[in-house]
Design an enzyme around this catalytic site. Structure first.
Site, PDB file in Angstrom:
ATOM      1  N   HIS A 129      37.518  46.885  41.466  1.00 22.64           N
ATOM      2  CA  HIS A 129      37.524  47.374  42.851  1.00 22.64           C
ATOM      3  C   HIS A 129      36.618  48.594  43.001  1.00 22.64           C
ATOM      4  O   HIS A 129      36.777  49.357  43.944  1.00 22.64           O
ATOM      5  CB  HIS A 129      38.953  47.759  43.273  1.00 22.64           C
ATOM      6  CG  HIS A 129      39.885  46.584  43.296  1.00 22.64           C
ATOM      7  ND1 HIS A 129      41.176  46.633  42.832  1.00 22.64           N
ATOM      8  CD2 HIS A 129      39.696  45.312  43.701  1.00 22.64           C
ATOM      9  CE1 HIS A 129      41.754  45.450  42.964  1.00 22.64           C
ATOM     10  NE2 HIS A 129      40.883  44.621  43.493  1.00 22.64           N
ATOM     11  N   HIS A 130      35.684  48.777  42.068  1.00 22.68           N
ATOM     12  CA  HIS A 130      34.823  49.973  42.181  1.00 22.68           C
ATOM     13  C   HIS A 130      33.964  49.887  43.423  1.00 22.68           C
ATOM     14  O   HIS A 130      33.507  50.899  43.947  1.00 22.68           O
ATOM     15  CB  HIS A 130      33.949  50.150  40.936  1.00 22.68           C
ATOM     16  CG  HIS A 130      32.818  49.175  40.836  1.00 22.68           C
ATOM     17  ND1 HIS A 130      33.024  47.849  40.522  1.00 22.68           N
ATOM     18  CD2 HIS A 130      31.493  49.304  41.040  1.00 22.68           C
ATOM     19  CE1 HIS A 130      31.854  47.215  40.530  1.00 22.68           C
ATOM     20  NE2 HIS A 130      30.911  48.082  40.842  1.00 22.68           N
ATOM     21  N   LYS A 151      33.986  39.777  44.871  1.00 29.14           N
ATOM     22  CA  LYS A 151      33.161  38.600  45.153  1.00 29.14           C
ATOM     23  C   LYS A 151      33.140  37.682  43.950  1.00 29.14           C
ATOM     24  O   LYS A 151      32.989  38.124  42.811  1.00 29.14           O
ATOM     25  CB  LYS A 151      31.727  39.089  45.450  1.00 29.14           C
ATOM     26  CG  LYS A 151      30.806  38.021  45.955  1.00 29.14           C
ATOM     27  CD  LYS A 151      30.957  37.793  47.432  1.00 29.14           C
ATOM     28  CE  LYS A 151      30.209  36.570  47.910  1.00 29.14           C
ATOM     29  NZ  LYS A 151      30.942  35.324  47.642  1.00 29.14           N
ATOM     30  N   LYS A 194      27.440  41.172  36.811  1.00 32.71           N
ATOM     31  CA  LYS A 194      26.350  40.463  37.489  1.00 32.71           C
ATOM     32  C   LYS A 194      25.962  41.191  38.775  1.00 32.71           C
ATOM     33  O   LYS A 194      24.789  41.469  39.027  1.00 32.71           O
ATOM     34  CB  LYS A 194      26.887  39.057  37.827  1.00 32.71           C
ATOM     35  CG  LYS A 194      25.873  38.057  38.217  1.00 32.71           C
ATOM     36  CD  LYS A 194      26.538  36.734  38.600  1.00 32.71           C
ATOM     37  CE  LYS A 194      27.257  36.041  37.475  1.00 32.71           C
ATOM     38  NZ  LYS A 194      27.583  34.639  37.782  1.00 32.71           N
ATOM     39  N   LYS A 205      37.057  36.021  40.678  1.00 29.78           N
ATOM     40  CA  LYS A 205      36.880  34.578  40.472  1.00 29.78           C
ATOM     41  C   LYS A 205      38.180  33.886  40.800  1.00 29.78           C
ATOM     42  O   LYS A 205      39.261  34.477  40.678  1.00 29.78           O
ATOM     43  CB  LYS A 205      36.526  34.303  39.002  1.00 29.78           C
ATOM     44  CG  LYS A 205      35.790  32.998  38.807  1.00 29.78           C
ATOM     45  CD  LYS A 205      34.353  33.160  39.214  1.00 29.78           C
ATOM     46  CE  LYS A 205      33.447  32.063  38.835  1.00 29.78           C
ATOM     47  NZ  LYS A 205      32.034  32.509  38.930  1.00 29.78           N
ATOM     48  N   SER A 252      24.458  35.019  48.340  1.00 30.77           N
ATOM     49  CA  SER A 252      25.767  35.136  49.000  1.00 30.77           C
ATOM     50  C   SER A 252      25.855  36.475  49.730  1.00 30.77           C
ATOM     51  O   SER A 252      26.402  36.577  50.842  1.00 30.77           O
ATOM     52  CB  SER A 252      26.904  35.078  47.975  1.00 30.77           C
ATOM     53  OG  SER A 252      27.255  33.763  47.696  1.00 30.77           O
TER      54      SER A 252
HETATM   55  N1  GLU Z   1      29.925  31.075  41.546  1.00 24.77           N
HETATM   56  C1  GLU Z   1      28.671  31.764  41.528  1.00 24.77           C
HETATM   57  C2  GLU Z   1      28.571  32.663  40.313  1.00 24.77           C
HETATM   58  O1  GLU Z   1      29.221  32.460  39.333  1.00 24.77           O
HETATM   59  C3  GLU Z   1      28.391  32.473  42.835  1.00 24.77           C
HETATM   60  C4  GLU Z   1      29.350  33.518  43.227  1.00 24.77           C
HETATM   61  C5  GLU Z   1      29.156  34.059  44.656  1.00 24.77           C
HETATM   62  O2  GLU Z   1      28.217  33.673  45.315  1.00 24.77           O
HETATM   63  O3  GLU Z   1      29.988  34.862  45.057  1.00 24.77           O
HETATM   64  O4  GLU Z   1      27.753  33.545  40.262  1.00 24.77           O
END
Ligand code: GLU
Length: 472
Positions: free
Chosen positions: A65-66, A71, A95, A107, A363
């Protein structure tokens, strides 16, 4: 009791993280906070399938939550388990940090085999999962924003959006509660191909680095390089497409049922159509069959792109891999043992948490579009075209020369949504490549590019915590 391998993938991510921490100077407490999954939600819910009630197991994990919202994608697969979702959520944090996307990692997953259900039943499952997330405040444009992942796509994202909007009527930014939506439902042009295109941009940038190619004994550039792609889903398909268009030869493609090889190169669209018609990648005209799919990973090639699932290359098969560059389009396709083998062999591994970040980057663009309620390019396209036309007219008048017609079209063209999204993605991938490579070059004790990527990510997440005043 934990099932066998229950914590394996998350442990692998922790191991890579720990390998990087000696190259940072953060307090051990901060490092511990960065590493942990902040919130884990495991749920069971009933869904009526035919005349039976099935109890569905699902998860959503918010790793960090930083920055908010969190996402990350939602995966539909029988192999979904807590360990996997935790690991994938952690990878999302690193990422996003690497590509400067201001989100925390998350996730989700539903432990089902989507091929076993009708579209009607999948819709019921997806909608019920979404309402479970809403009940616990685990979804929303400012809290947690899902996206597609393995086994899900635009269709599932539109079910999620519709469920969210019907339960949160009047919420003005509701479109931003999920990304990877169809264009007609608030999606952005370029999202579908974004992960594959990002992989291509990242590998291409590395291939342009003379010193790196010299070390690998390769020529610079992507042209003429022999590429093997494992996985012909959305990511693998687009990776193969962009490499072929960039002048590389895709000599083999692998799927569950086997692999095919043609040293002259394969066309991904023709292979895709063949698989759709016959139900298998095998027996593609002009190609040789490889019955055991995993054997394709060991083919002699320049670039190997695993674009399917995690843990496909481990300490056992890594010594037999002949590729000089491995580009991780999937999340976690290599185990830490495989990494050690490739460090010894001098193979360049371009890590997942940077290389496949194109999906989440676009995204982010989609989410920004949803919050701004306007299509990219709408305001400036015509203005830019008028301005370009005026400048061109003046130049032609002054020089008394005419610009060639194809050049004219290029110069006059004002940017539309796809142009802006793709160039934003290209810029993001190129700067991230240089940031990681500079970190690696700046510290010769860093053993590989993955560790350098972790160092960059940890420093950014650590700095955010410090900026929030959480760690004075
Ligand atoms: N599922 C993709 C990933 O592993 C996209 C995640 C997204 O767009 O939020 O990077």
């Amino acid at each position: 009791m934990a099932a066998k391998n229950e914590y394996k993938f998350f442990e692998a991510v922790e191991k890579s993280f720990d390998k990087a921490t000696p190259f940072t100077s953060w307090d051990p407490g901060i490092l511990e906070q960065i590493k942990q999954c902040n919130a884990v939600y495991r749920m069971f819910f009933p869904v009526k399938i035919g005349d039976k009630i099935e109890v569905i197991k699902a998860y959503r994990v918010q790793h960090s939550h930083h920055k908010t919202p969190c996402k990350g994608g939602i995966r539909f697969s029988l192999s979904v388990n807590l360990d996997e979702v935790m690991a994938l959520a952690a990878l999302m944090t690193y990422k996003c940090a690497i590509v400067n996307v201001p989100f925390g990692g998350a996730k989700g997953g539903i432990a089902i085999d989507p091929k076993k259900y009708s579209a009607y039943d999948l819709e019921k499952i997806t909608r019920r999962y979404t309402s479970e997330l809403i009940k616990k405040n685990f979804i929303g444009p400012g809290t947690d924003v899902p996206a597609p992942d393995y086994g899900t796509g635009e269709r599932e994202m539109s079910w999620i959006l519709d469920t969210y909007m019907s339960m949160r009527p009047g919420e003005i930014d509701a479109l931003g509660c999920v990304t990877g939506k169809p264009i007609t439902q608030g999606g952005v042009r370029g999202r579908r191909e974004a992960t594959g295109l990002g992989v291509y941009f990242g590998v291409r940038e590395v291939c342009m680095m003379q010193d790196v190619m010299d070390r690998l004994g390769l020529q610079t550039g992507v042209e003429g390089k022999r590429v093997v792609v494992q996985g012909l889903g959305n990511v693998g398909y687009h990776v193969a497409k962009f490499f072929r268009e960039g002048g590389a030869r895709v000599i083999a493609l692998a799927e569950f049922e086997g692999a095919i090889m043609n040293p002259d190169g394969l066309n991904e669209e023709e292979v895709f159509q063949h698989r759709r018609k016959t139900g298998s990648i095998l027996n593609f005209p002009g190609a040789v069959n490889i019955e055991k799919s995993t054997d394709a990973l060991e083919l002699d090639c320049d670039i190997l792109i695993p674009a399917a699932l995690e843990n496909v290359i481990d300490g056992e098969n890594a010594p037999r891999i002949k590729a000089k560059i491995i580009g991780e389009a999937a999340n976690g396709p290599l185990t830490p043992d495989a990494d050690e083998v490739f460090i010894r062999k001098g193979v360049l591994v371009i890590p997942d948490m940077y290389l496949n970040a194109g999906g989440v980057t676009v995204s982010y663009f989609e989410w920004l579009k949803n919050l701004s309620h306007v299509r990219y390019g709408r305001l400036e396209k015509r203005f830019t075209e008028n301005l370009n036309s005026h400048i061109l007219g003046q130049l032609e008048e002054l020089t008394e020369k005419k610009v060639r017609s194809n050049e004219r079209d290029f110069i006059m063209h004002g940017p539309d949504e796809a142009d802006l999204v793709n160039s934003g993605l290209e810029e993001t991938m190129i700067s991230a490549t240089h940031e990681i490579m500079n970190c690696w070059k700046g510290n010769p004790d860093i053993p590989d590019m993955r560790t350098a990527a972790y160092v960059v990510a940890i420093n950014k997440v650590g700095t955010s915590y410090a900026e929030l005043g959480i760690f004075p």
